[in-house]
Write a protein that holds these residues in place. Structure first.
Motif, PDB file in Angstrom:
ATOM      1  N   ARG A   1     -17.173   2.485  -3.172  1.00  0.00           N
ATOM      2  CA  ARG A   1     -16.840   3.859  -3.591  1.00  0.00           C
ATOM      3  C   ARG A   1     -17.649   4.870  -2.779  1.00  0.00           C
ATOM      4  N   LEU A   2     -18.940   4.587  -2.566  1.00  0.00           N
ATOM      5  CA  LEU A   2     -19.785   5.488  -1.778  1.00  0.00           C
ATOM      6  C   LEU A   2     -19.255   5.609  -0.361  1.00  0.00           C
ATOM      7  N   HIS A   3     -18.896   4.488   0.251  1.00  0.00           N
ATOM      8  CA  HIS A   3     -18.353   4.501   1.615  1.00  0.00           C
ATOM      9  C   HIS A   3     -17.048   5.298   1.658  1.00  0.00           C
ATOM     10  N   ALA A   4     -16.208   5.106   0.676  1.00  0.00           N
ATOM     11  CA  ALA A   4     -14.927   5.808   0.643  1.00  0.00           C
ATOM     12  C   ALA A   4     -15.122   7.323   0.543  1.00  0.00           C
ATOM     13  N   GLU A   5     -16.108   7.743  -0.235  1.00  0.00           N
ATOM     14  CA  GLU A   5     -16.394   9.177  -0.357  1.00  0.00           C
ATOM     15  C   GLU A   5     -16.841   9.749   0.989  1.00  0.00           C
ATOM     16  N   LEU A   6     -17.677   8.999   1.705  1.00  0.00           N
ATOM     17  CA  LEU A   6     -18.180   9.471   2.993  1.00  0.00           C
ATOM     18  C   LEU A   6     -17.060   9.596   4.018  1.00  0.00           C
ATOM     19  N   TYR A   7     -16.057   8.718   3.934  1.00  0.00           N
ATOM     20  CA  TYR A   7     -14.960   8.716   4.900  1.00  0.00           C
ATOM     21  C   TYR A   7     -13.725   9.467   4.402  1.00  0.00           C
ATOM     22  N   GLY A   8     -13.830  10.111   3.276  1.00  0.00           N
ATOM     23  CA  GLY A   8     -12.734  10.937   2.802  1.00  0.00           C
ATOM     24  C   GLY A   8     -11.501  10.167   2.368  1.00  0.00           C
ATOM     25  N   VAL A   9     -11.679   8.946   1.876  1.00  0.00           N
ATOM     26  CA  VAL A   9     -10.546   8.186   1.354  1.00  0.00           C
ATOM     27  C   VAL A   9     -10.022   8.905   0.110  1.00  0.00           C
ATOM     28  N   PRO A  10      -8.724   9.194   0.025  1.00  0.00           N
ATOM     29  CA  PRO A  10      -8.182   9.896  -1.143  1.00  0.00           C
ATOM     30  C   PRO A  10      -8.541   9.193  -2.450  1.00  0.00           C
ATOM     31  N   ARG A  11      -8.916   9.958  -3.462  1.00  0.00           N
ATOM     32  CA  ARG A  11      -9.339   9.377  -4.736  1.00  0.00           C
ATOM     33  C   ARG A  11      -8.243   8.529  -5.374  1.00  0.00           C
ATOM     34  N   ARG A  12      -6.983   8.919  -5.160  1.00  0.00           N
ATOM     35  CA  ARG A  12      -5.887   8.157  -5.762  1.00  0.00           C
ATOM     36  C   ARG A  12      -5.772   6.746  -5.174  1.00  0.00           C
ATOM     37  N   GLU A  13      -6.346   6.548  -3.950  1.00  0.00           N
ATOM     38  CA  GLU A  13      -6.289   5.242  -3.315  1.00  0.00           C
ATOM     39  C   GLU A  13      -7.565   4.425  -3.515  1.00  0.00           C
ATOM     40  N   LEU A  14      -8.639   5.096  -3.923  1.00  0.00           N
ATOM     41  CA  LEU A  14      -9.948   4.467  -3.911  1.00  0.00           C
ATOM     42  C   LEU A  14      -9.994   3.211  -4.776  1.00  0.00           C
ATOM     43  N   ARG A  15      -9.530   3.310  -6.026  1.00  0.00           N
ATOM     44  CA  ARG A  15      -9.653   2.192  -6.950  1.00  0.00           C
ATOM     45  C   ARG A  15      -8.809   0.985  -6.508  1.00  0.00           C
ATOM     46  N   SER A  16      -7.556   1.258  -6.127  1.00  0.00           N
ATOM     47  CA  SER A  16      -6.679   0.155  -5.721  1.00  0.00           C
ATOM     48  C   SER A  16      -7.154  -0.480  -4.413  1.00  0.00           C
ATOM     49  N   ARG A  17      -7.636   0.354  -3.485  1.00  0.00           N
ATOM     50  CA  ARG A  17      -8.128  -0.162  -2.212  1.00  0.00           C
ATOM     51  C   ARG A  17      -9.374  -1.025  -2.433  1.00  0.00           C
ATOM     52  N   SER A  18     -10.272  -0.563  -3.277  1.00  0.00           N
ATOM     53  CA  SER A  18     -11.487  -1.296  -3.575  1.00  0.00           C
ATOM     54  C   SER A  18     -11.170  -2.651  -4.203  1.00  0.00           C
ATOM     55  N   ARG A  19     -10.288  -2.659  -5.183  1.00  0.00           N
ATOM     56  CA  ARG A  19      -9.931  -3.920  -5.850  1.00  0.00           C
ATOM     57  C   ARG A  19      -9.245  -4.882  -4.885  1.00  0.00           C
ATOM     58  N   TYR A  20      -8.395  -4.353  -4.018  1.00  0.00           N
ATOM     59  CA  TYR A  20      -7.697  -5.201  -3.060  1.00  0.00           C
ATOM     60  C   TYR A  20      -8.692  -5.889  -2.128  1.00  0.00           C
ATOM     61  N   LEU A  21      -9.651  -5.121  -1.560  1.00  0.00           N
ATOM     62  CA  LEU A  21     -10.591  -5.688  -0.600  1.00  0.00           C
ATOM     63  C   LEU A  21     -11.569  -6.646  -1.267  1.00  0.00           C
ATOM     64  N   LEU A  22     -12.038  -6.314  -2.463  1.00  0.00           N
ATOM     65  CA  LEU A  22     -12.939  -7.217  -3.163  1.00  0.00           C
ATOM     66  C   LEU A  22     -12.226  -8.525  -3.507  1.00  0.00           C
ATOM     67  N   GLY A  23     -10.949  -8.443  -3.839  1.00  0.00           N
ATOM     68  CA  GLY A  23     -10.175  -9.653  -4.103  1.00  0.00           C
ATOM     69  C   GLY A  23      -9.952 -10.463  -2.845  1.00  0.00           C
ATOM     70  N   LEU A  24      -9.657  -9.759  -1.749  1.00  0.00           N
ATOM     71  CA  LEU A  24      -9.414 -10.431  -0.481  1.00  0.00           C
ATOM     72  C   LEU A  24     -10.640 -11.220  -0.026  1.00  0.00           C
ATOM     73  N   LEU A  25     -11.828 -10.679  -0.308  1.00  0.00           N
ATOM     74  CA  LEU A  25     -13.068 -11.304   0.161  1.00  0.00           C
ATOM     75  C   LEU A  25     -13.807 -12.052  -0.946  1.00  0.00           C
ATOM     76  N   GLY A  26     -13.121 -12.309  -2.062  1.00  0.00           N
ATOM     77  CA  GLY A  26     -13.683 -13.150  -3.111  1.00  0.00           C
ATOM     78  C   GLY A  26     -14.838 -12.545  -3.873  1.00  0.00           C
ATOM     79  N   LEU A  27     -14.854 -11.216  -4.021  1.00  0.00           N
ATOM     80  CA  LEU A  27     -15.944 -10.536  -4.722  1.00  0.00           C
ATOM     81  C   LEU A  27     -15.460  -9.760  -5.946  1.00  0.00           C
ATOM     82  N   ASP A  28     -14.209  -9.961  -6.340  1.00  0.00           N
ATOM     83  CA  ASP A  28     -13.618  -9.141  -7.397  1.00  0.00           C
ATOM     84  C   ASP A  28     -14.194  -9.439  -8.777  1.00  0.00           C
TER      85      ASP A  28
END
Length: 326
Positions: free
Chosen positions: A105-132
Motif C-alpha cells: 500500500r505504501l509503495h502504491a501511494e508513492l507511485y500514484g496507483v489509483p485507490r480503486r485498484e490498490l486493494r485488488s492489485r495488492s491481493r492479486y500480487l500477494l496471491g501470485l507470490l504465495g504471501l496472501d
C-alpha cells in the motif's frame, strides 16, 4: 549487441560508460533488449553489472553514452524511466515493521496507483507470490518470503521493465528455485521484461539471452545454448595429488588445452570419454577423481577470460560496487 528483431526494445544503450576518477567501471556498453525477454548479465562481483543497473535505473549518471529504458531517456527524462520500471535490489528494502499488504500500500501511494485498484492489485500480487495468507510484520519473514515481497512490491505500479540485481543472493537452493518458479509464473501472467544480474550459472541458464561481463566489458553474448555450442568441446575435470604439476605436464607433453584452478585440472577436448583412459595411463601422479562434462556457462567464462567465475569473484570487489551501494 546487434539484435535483428521487429519487437520494440525495452532497453537500448549506445557507448554507455561510467568512470570513477581514473578507473572505468563500464566500458562503452551497447545493448538491445527486446520487450518481453528475460535478459541476464552474468559475471563476478566487480564486473560492472550493478553499475550498469544503477545507470539504467537513473541512480547513477552515465559518464558517456546514451541509454533508453521503456522508451524514456535516462539522462533527459529520468522521472519517466522511474515510472516505467520496477527494481529489486540486492539488499532488502521492505519495511520490517509493516505487514506485506501495508508495504504494498505504501509503495502504491508513492507511485500514484489509483485507490480503486490498490486493494485488488495488492491481493492479486500477494496471491501470485504465495504471501496472501501472511498477516504478520515482515520482520518475522524468512529471507525467501522477504524476497518474494520485494518482487510483489516492485510490480504494484505495473512496470514495463523489472530490474533484478542478484535476485536470489543469500538464499538457500530451495528458496532460489521458488523465486524462479514465481518469476516464470509472472511472465505468463503479464507482459514484463526481466533484466537481471547474476553470478549463478543455473540462473543464467534460465535467461532467453545473456551477456557475459568481466572488468566492465562484454566478453560474450547470445543465448546460453549458443554460447556453449561455440566451445564445441567436452571438459575433463581431474583432481590429483599435484594439480598444478599435472596441468604443466599435459600442456608440455600432450599439447592439450589445460587450465588449473580450485576445482582441479580442466582439459578441453573434442571427445572427453575417449581421452580419459589415455590421460590416466600416462600420468605417474595419483588421480583421485575424473569427470567428463559438456560445456557449461562457467566454461564459456573461462574460455573468454582465462578464469572461472568463482576465481574472478574471489578477487577484491572494484570501486564501483561500494560507489553504487553507498
Amino acid at each position: 549487441m546487434n539484435v535483428t528483431t521487429t519487437v520494440p526494445l525495452a532497453v537500448r544503450t549506445r557507448g554507455l560508460r561510467r568512470t570513477y576518477g581514473e578507473r572505468t567501471a563500464v566500458h562503452g556498453l551497447d545493448l538491445a533488449v527486446p520487450e518481453g525477454e528475460t535478459f541476464g548479465f552474468l559475471g563476478p562481483n566487480g564486473a560492472g553489472k550493478s553499475t550498469t543497473i544503477a545507470m539504467l535505473c537513473t541512480l547513477l549518471r552515465p559518464t558517456a553514452g546514451t541509454a533508453e529504458v521503456a522508451g524514456a531517456d535516462v539522462r533527459r527524462t529520468p522521472w519517466e524511466v522511474r515510472r516505467r520500471i520496477g527494481v529489486v535490489f540486492q539488499e532488502p528494502t521492505v519495511d520490517r515493521d509493516l505487514t506485506a499488504e501495508e508495504n504494498l500500500r505504501l509503495h502504491a501511494e508513492l507511485y500514484g496507483v489509483p485507490r480503486r485498484e490498490l486493494r485488488s492489485r495488492s491481493r492479486y500480487l500477494l496471491g501470485l507470490l504465495g504471501l496472501d495468507r501472511v498477516g504478520t510484520p515482515v520482520g518475522a519473514f524468512s529471507g525467501g518470503m522477504r524476497r518474494r515481497l520485494e518482487l510483489a512490491r516492485s510490480l504494484m505500479h505495473r512496470p514495463r521493465v523489472l530490474f533484478l540485481d542478484e535476485p536470489t543472493v543469500g538464499l538457500d537452493p530451495q528458496s532460489r528455485a521458488a523465486i524462479w518458479e514465481h518469476l516464470h509464473g509472472l511472465r505468463e501472467q503479464q507482459p514484463v521484461t526481466l533484466f537481471l544480474t547474476t553470478h549463478h550459472m543455473e540462473e543464467a541458464e534460465r535467461c532467453d539471452r545473456i551477456v557475459v561481463m568481466d572488468q566492465g566489458r562484454v566478453v560474450a553474448q547470445g543465448t546460453p545454448r549458443q554460447l556453449k555450442a561455440e566451445l564445441g568441446a567436452d571438459v575433463v575435470h581431474l583432481r590429483t595429488a599435484d594439480d598444478r604439476g599435472v596441468a604443466a605436464t599435459l600442456r608440455a607433453e600432450a599439447g592439450l588445452d589445460v587450465g588449473c584452478g580450485p576445482d582441479g585440472v580442466r582439459v578441453s577436448v573434442a571427445d572427453g570419454a575417449a581421452l580419459v583412459p589415455r590421460l590416466c595411463a600416462g600420468l605417474t601422479t595419483p588421480v583421485y577423481s575424473v569427470t567428463v562434462t559438456r560445456p557449461s556457462l562457467d566454461d564459456v567464462f573461462l574460455h573468454h577470460t582465462g578464469r572461472t567465475i568463482r576465481d574472478a569473484g574471489a578477487a577484491p570487489a572494484s570501486a564501483e560496487v561500494s560507489a553504487v551501494t553507498s
